[in-house]
Design an enzyme around this catalytic site. Structure first.
Site, mmCIF file in Angstrom:
data_model
loop_
_atom_site.group_PDB
_atom_site.id
_atom_site.type_symbol
_atom_site.label_atom_id
_atom_site.label_comp_id
_atom_site.label_asym_id
_atom_site.label_seq_id
_atom_site.Cartn_x
_atom_site.Cartn_y
_atom_site.Cartn_z
ATOM 1 N N HIS A 77 0.840 -1.221 0.000
ATOM 2 C CA HIS A 77 0.000 0.000 0.000
ATOM 3 C C HIS A 77 0.867 1.262 0.000
ATOM 4 O O HIS A 77 0.425 2.317 0.441
ATOM 5 C CB HIS A 77 -0.945 0.045 1.210
ATOM 6 N N GLU A 131 8.941 9.485 -16.428
ATOM 7 C CA GLU A 131 7.540 9.878 -16.643
ATOM 8 C C GLU A 131 7.074 9.517 -18.051
ATOM 9 O O GLU A 131 5.940 9.074 -18.257
ATOM 10 C CB GLU A 131 7.376 11.388 -16.408
#
Ligand code: ARG
Length: 458
Positions: free
Chosen positions: A157, A291
């Site tokens: 998580h 990115e």
């Protein structure tokens, strides 16, 4: 005669639009080498089988070789009027060698021709992808070896979970890209059948030898069913599916690189070669390459969905819809090649900030599980009880604003009397990592074993 009112302008109007929607030369010229290779194999087989004369074959082969030279040296004029690469090459052949050129298309259709050219192209691209993935895997193996002992926080998580080593984390990517490479190898096996000779869809009455052309073109065998042969684009879909899965892996790595290179995490420093600055903020160093790799995944996934959608519901055999296959594959291939190359460079070049990783590994109560395990092992508590006791220790540490190892023995004993001073031995990140000796676990020796296994795979 053309319409008096608007014929002057309009008579060629529909033709121009038709030409524009119909032509594929703008992108399928990329297939010139495959087209010529296929035509040479086909003509050679036709002559061998006595279907065309030896002199015609010789002229055809020499003409095709000359055309290849013209294209490679940029001296070929592609014409949109001639629609696609197949007709551009054949028309030029007619100009160069005369009527013999007309014999090349015996026992062949553009339907099996385009299936052949495209398969050959995808096969080469898969071979390139296999090499590129091998280089990426090698880059990770080197970093993993170098950092088999470097501790970092492992996450679930994106919350600190348990300490792992950076080497172990690298090896997770090796597994992912290793699976991608296996998928590439399987895809090469799947597509290794020669379509040429299926003709339009029904086969041909000429006594062709499809095994001969298959062998000449480096295929394992000819395809078995002529209808399927000209209808099938599974090889393109499979390439795109493999590319999409690999790109998904790359995007997860890209995301981690983006996160790790923030000042807040500071786990890595990207090399100048793979980052950019800001035109306004002088302090910035941006992970643009990562990115863009993350973004290319969207593009590649789009190509897969586009071609699946084109192929869905098409009746057998060939339909012109299938001409829309190439741009998706070409674009995805270019994106994937770039993304893998950029990642390989980033992984090789990035600086691992072991101090930052270690500090983060020891914070966030990452060794709480070790404390609970100790209570099970040394004090005989059931794991669920140990979990509860440890939870209270974490809550206490949190309220005091300290780490578990900074609690005093007395404080821990107040939570559970079975605690002894030995418990502090398991609270360090090094001890935690070293204890994970199960097969595939994060203990440095286990990670080294994984590295050794992978070194033997390539
Ligand atoms: N340019 C076409 C394609 O890419 C070649 C095949 C054309 N066949 C046909 N029957 N029109 O699919």
């Amino acid at each position: 005669s053309s319409n008096q009112m608007w014929g002057g302008r309009f008579a060629s109007g529909p033709d121009a639009i038709m030409e524009e929607i119909n032509a594929s030369i703008g992108f399928d010229k990329k297939l010139f080498a495959q087209d010529i290779r296929g035509s040479i194999a086909h003509a050679t087989m036709l002559a061998h089988q006595g279907i065309i004369a030896e002199e015609d074959k010789t002229k055809i082969v020499e003409g095709l070789q000359a055309i290849q030279q013209e294209i490679e040296s940029g001296n070929f004029e592609f014409s949109r009027r001639l629609e696609d690469i197949h007709m551009n090459v054949e028309a030029r052949l007619a100009t160069l060698i005369g009527p013999s050129a007309g014999r090349l298309h015996t026992a062949r259709s553009r339907n099996d021709q385009v299936a052949l050219d495209f398969r050959l192209w995808v096969k080469e691209e898969l071979e390139k992808t296999e090499k590129a993935l091998t280089a990426l895997i090698a880059a990770f193996l080197d970093r993993a070896e170098e950092h088999a002992d470097t501790v970092m926080p492992g996450f679930t998580h994106l919350q600190t979970a348990q300490p792992v080593t950076f080497g172990h984390h690298c090896m997770a990517y090796v597994e992912m890209f290793g699976r991608d490479r296996q998928r590439v190898r399987h895809a090469i096996e799947h597509l290794d059948e020669s379509p040429i000779g299926a003709a339009a869809l029904a086969g041909t009455g000429f006594p062709i030898d499809r095994h001969m052309t298959a062998k000449a073109l480096g295929f394992r065998e000819p395809t078995r069913n002529s209808i399927d042969t000209v209808s099938d684009r599974d090889f393109a879909l499979e390439f795109l599916a493999i590319a999409a899965i690999a790109a998904t892996h790359l995007s997860r790595l890209a995301e981690e690189i983006v996160i790790w290179s923030t000042p807040q995490f500071g786990f890595i420093r990207l090399s100048d070669a793979f980052s950019t600055g800001s035109s306004i903020m002088p302090q910035k160093k941006n992970p643009d390459a990562a990115e863009l790799v993350r973004a290319k995944t969207g593009r590649i996934n789009g190509s897969l969905i586009a071609l699946l959608t084109v192929m869905k519901g098409l009746p057998l055999a060939y339909s012109k819809d299938m001409q829309e296959d190439k741009e998706q594959v070409f674009d995805a291939a270019e994106s994937l090649e770039l993304a893998i190359a950029a990642m390989t460079g980033m992984v090789r070049d990035m600086t691992i900030r072991t101090d930052r990783m270690k500090a983060a590994a020891g914070s966030g109560y990452s060794t709480a599980t070790d404390l609970a395990d100790w209570l099970v092992r040394e004090a005989g508590l059931p794991f669920r009880d140990a979990h509860h006791v440890t939870g209270r220790a974490v809550a206490l540490a949190e309220s005091k604003g300290c780490e578990l190892a900074q609690l005093s023995l007395e404080e821990l004993q107040a939570i559970h009397p079975a605690v002894t001073a030995k418990i502090f031995d398991v609270l360090t990140v090094e001890a935690s990592v070293a204890s994970r000796v199960s097969y595939g676990g994060t203990a440095p020796d286990q990670v080294r074993r994984q590295i050794a296994w992978w070194r033997q795979q390539t």
